[in-house]
Motif scaffolding. Structure first.
Motif, PDB file in Angstrom:
ATOM      1  N   ASP A  16       0.845  -1.178   0.000  1.00 55.87           N
ATOM      2  CA  ASP A  16       0.000   0.000   0.000  1.00 55.87           C
ATOM      3  C   ASP A  16       0.891   1.243   0.000  1.00 55.87           C
ATOM      4  O   ASP A  16       2.023   1.228   0.494  1.00 55.87           O
ATOM      5  CB  ASP A  16      -0.959  -0.005   1.185  1.00 55.87           C
ATOM      6  N   ALA A  17       0.387   2.299  -0.585  1.00 57.84           N
ATOM      7  CA  ALA A  17       1.182   3.515  -0.787  1.00 57.84           C
ATOM      8  C   ALA A  17       0.230   4.677  -1.016  1.00 57.84           C
ATOM      9  O   ALA A  17      -0.983   4.490  -1.173  1.00 57.84           O
ATOM     10  CB  ALA A  17       2.109   3.350  -1.988  1.00 57.84           C
ATOM     11  N   PHE A  18       0.795   5.871  -1.049  1.00 58.75           N
ATOM     12  CA  PHE A  18       0.019   7.009  -1.533  1.00 58.75           C
ATOM     13  C   PHE A  18       0.930   7.886  -2.371  1.00 58.75           C
ATOM     14  O   PHE A  18       2.165   7.823  -2.266  1.00 58.75           O
ATOM     15  CB  PHE A  18      -0.621   7.798  -0.390  1.00 58.75           C
ATOM     16  N   GLY A  39       6.912   5.249   9.841  1.00 58.69           N
ATOM     17  CA  GLY A  39       6.042   4.954   8.715  1.00 58.69           C
ATOM     18  C   GLY A  39       5.128   6.084   8.286  1.00 58.69           C
ATOM     19  O   GLY A  39       5.269   7.240   8.712  1.00 58.69           O
ATOM     20  N   ILE A  40       4.188   5.737   7.422  1.00 63.19           N
ATOM     21  CA  ILE A  40       3.253   6.708   6.862  1.00 63.19           C
ATOM     22  C   ILE A  40       2.291   7.179   7.952  1.00 63.19           C
ATOM     23  O   ILE A  40       1.648   6.382   8.628  1.00 63.19           O
ATOM     24  CB  ILE A  40       2.477   6.090   5.694  1.00 63.19           C
ATOM     25  N   LEU A  59       5.771   9.591  -4.625  1.00 67.42           N
ATOM     26  CA  LEU A  59       5.245   8.274  -4.265  1.00 67.42           C
ATOM     27  C   LEU A  59       5.832   7.844  -2.929  1.00 67.42           C
ATOM     28  O   LEU A  59       7.052   7.819  -2.749  1.00 67.42           O
ATOM     29  CB  LEU A  59       5.625   7.247  -5.339  1.00 67.42           C
ATOM     30  N   VAL A  60       4.959   7.481  -1.973  1.00 69.79           N
ATOM     31  CA  VAL A  60       5.392   7.089  -0.633  1.00 69.79           C
ATOM     32  C   VAL A  60       4.836   5.695  -0.329  1.00 69.79           C
ATOM     33  O   VAL A  60       3.647   5.549  -0.049  1.00 69.79           O
ATOM     34  CB  VAL A  60       4.913   8.092   0.431  1.00 69.79           C
ATOM     35  N   PRO A  61       5.672   4.665  -0.369  1.00 66.92           N
ATOM     36  CA  PRO A  61       5.199   3.311  -0.072  1.00 66.92           C
ATOM     37  C   PRO A  61       5.251   3.000   1.423  1.00 66.92           C
ATOM     38  O   PRO A  61       6.025   3.584   2.178  1.00 66.92           O
ATOM     39  CB  PRO A  61       6.199   2.436  -0.822  1.00 66.92           C
ATOM     40  N   ARG A  66       4.434  -6.031   4.309  1.00 69.65           N
ATOM     41  CA  ARG A  66       4.340  -7.479   4.551  1.00 69.65           C
ATOM     42  C   ARG A  66       3.669  -7.786   5.887  1.00 69.65           C
ATOM     43  O   ARG A  66       3.195  -8.899   6.102  1.00 69.65           O
ATOM     44  CB  ARG A  66       5.732  -8.112   4.506  1.00 69.65           C
ATOM     45  N   HIS A  67       3.664  -6.812   6.764  1.00 66.19           N
ATOM     46  CA  HIS A  67       3.084  -6.993   8.098  1.00 66.19           C
ATOM     47  C   HIS A  67       1.698  -6.366   8.216  1.00 66.19           C
ATOM     48  O   HIS A  67       1.101  -6.402   9.297  1.00 66.19           O
ATOM     49  CB  HIS A  67       4.022  -6.386   9.150  1.00 66.19           C
ATOM     50  N   GLY A  68       1.210  -5.769   7.128  1.00 63.54           N
ATOM     51  CA  GLY A  68      -0.112  -5.172   7.149  1.00 63.54           C
ATOM     52  C   GLY A  68      -0.096  -3.773   6.565  1.00 63.54           C
ATOM     53  O   GLY A  68       0.960  -3.184   6.326  1.00 63.54           O
ATOM     54  N   PRO A  69      -1.276  -3.202   6.320  1.00 60.41           N
ATOM     55  CA  PRO A  69      -1.352  -1.853   5.770  1.00 60.41           C
ATOM     56  C   PRO A  69      -0.969  -0.795   6.798  1.00 60.41           C
ATOM     57  O   PRO A  69      -1.057  -1.023   8.008  1.00 60.41           O
ATOM     58  CB  PRO A  69      -2.834  -1.718   5.372  1.00 60.41           C
ATOM     59  N   ALA A  70      -0.546   0.349   6.308  1.00 61.05           N
ATOM     60  CA  ALA A  70      -0.188   1.459   7.191  1.00 61.05           C
ATOM     61  C   ALA A  70      -1.451   2.058   7.819  1.00 61.05           C
ATOM     62  O   ALA A  70      -2.483   2.160   7.152  1.00 61.05           O
ATOM     63  CB  ALA A  70       0.563   2.531   6.404  1.00 61.05           C
ATOM     64  N   PRO A  71      -1.373   2.441   9.096  1.00 63.53           N
ATOM     65  CA  PRO A  71      -0.227   2.287  10.005  1.00 63.53           C
ATOM     66  C   PRO A  71      -0.123   0.853  10.520  1.00 63.53           C
ATOM     67  O   PRO A  71      -1.103   0.293  11.017  1.00 63.53           O
ATOM     68  CB  PRO A  71      -0.551   3.255  11.139  1.00 63.53           C
ATOM     69  N   VAL A  72       1.064   0.274  10.360  1.00 64.05           N
ATOM     70  CA  VAL A  72       1.271  -1.132  10.740  1.00 64.05           C
ATOM     71  C   VAL A  72       1.164  -1.306  12.250  1.00 64.05           C
ATOM     72  O   VAL A  72       0.679  -2.322  12.740  1.00 64.05           O
ATOM     73  CB  VAL A  72       2.641  -1.619  10.220  1.00 64.05           C
TER      74      VAL A  72
END
Length: 248
Positions: A16-18, A39-40, A59-61, A66-72
């Motif tokens: 996931d990214a924005f 993180g994001i 672009l900010v990934p 791998r551990h889940g979507p942000a915020p992890v």
């Protein structure tokens, strides 16, 4: 200004990214931005939006997808000294699992995704990063010398793996480089040694200690934040991108 939630195909799934970019229908130079270890979160989104306002597609990934979507992990709105031990206890396993192999695999996916976006112009891109993201930015530039024209790292541990690894890292960097170090992260002697390594590798660079700063000085949601350090960061980053990519 537009912001898009995105998913980037990678060898291990989807990150996931924005992205932030000007709302003008034109194509703009691409910048891959790596967040710090926290993180994001809103402060990172604001940095990306501000940079995009100067004419870039940013672009900010999510580094730890791998551990889940942000915020992890759950983060407080303000990451003060009292909160840091608990936050780092949850973060360190994620950082330790983010091996060099994973970094390079992800970097290839991120660069490919960025350079094929319809909003991004042809030509090389830039990579910038904060804290651990500064090291990831340098690794990305080293792995993609033909595609990365500029790289910037702020309070990043670029020499953390020792002098031999640093020499290997720098041996393939063709991008113009700026490194902005926190005063608490880098002694004058260590700075001289780093800059000697950059010189020996023939890297076009500026590398300096930002006076009076501590690690994390760009992040306004932490105790480390230094407004002067953040201004100096923009004063170095924007001319670097202007020289290498254009923008405004």
């Amino acid at each position: 200004m537009l912001t898009d939630p995105l998913h980037i195909p990678t060898a291990d799934g989807r990150a996931d990214a924005f992205a932030a970019f000007p709302d003008d229908g034109e194509r703009h130079p691409g910048v891959l931005m790596y967040a710090d270890g926290f993180g994001i979160r809103p402060v990172v989104r604001e940095l990306a939006r501000e940079l995009a306002g100067h004419g870039y597609y940013v672009l900010v990934p999510n580094l730890f997808y791998r551990h889940g979507p942000a915020p992890v992990i759950e983060l407080p709105e303000y990451i003060g000294e009292d909160a840091r031990p608990g936050v780092f206890a949850r973060l360190m396993p994620l950082i330790e699992a983010h091996t060099t192999e994973r970094v390079l695999s992800d970097a290839a996916a991120y660069i490919e995704f960025l350079t094929t976006r319809p909003e991004v112009g042809t030509g090389p891109v830039a990579v910038t990063g904060y804290c651990i993201g500064g090291l990831l930015a340098m690794r990305t530039a080293a792995a993609h010398p033909g595609r990365v024209a500029a790289v910037a790292g702020f309070h990043g541990p670029v020499g953390a793996d020792g002098p031999d690894a640093l020499r290997g890292l720098l041996s393939t960097v063709t991008a113009q480089v700026h490194l902005g170090h926190a005063e608490t992260d880098m002694t004058p002697q260590a700075l001289r040694e780093l800059n000697q390594a950059l010189d020996a590798a023939g890297v076009d660079h500026t590398s300096e200690i930002y006076p009076g700063t501590v690690h994390g000085f760009t992040m306004s949601d932490t105790d480390a934040f230094d407004p002067g350090g953040l201004r100096r960061h923009w004063d170095r980053l924007l001319p670097l991108l202007g020289r290498t990519l254009g923008g405004r």
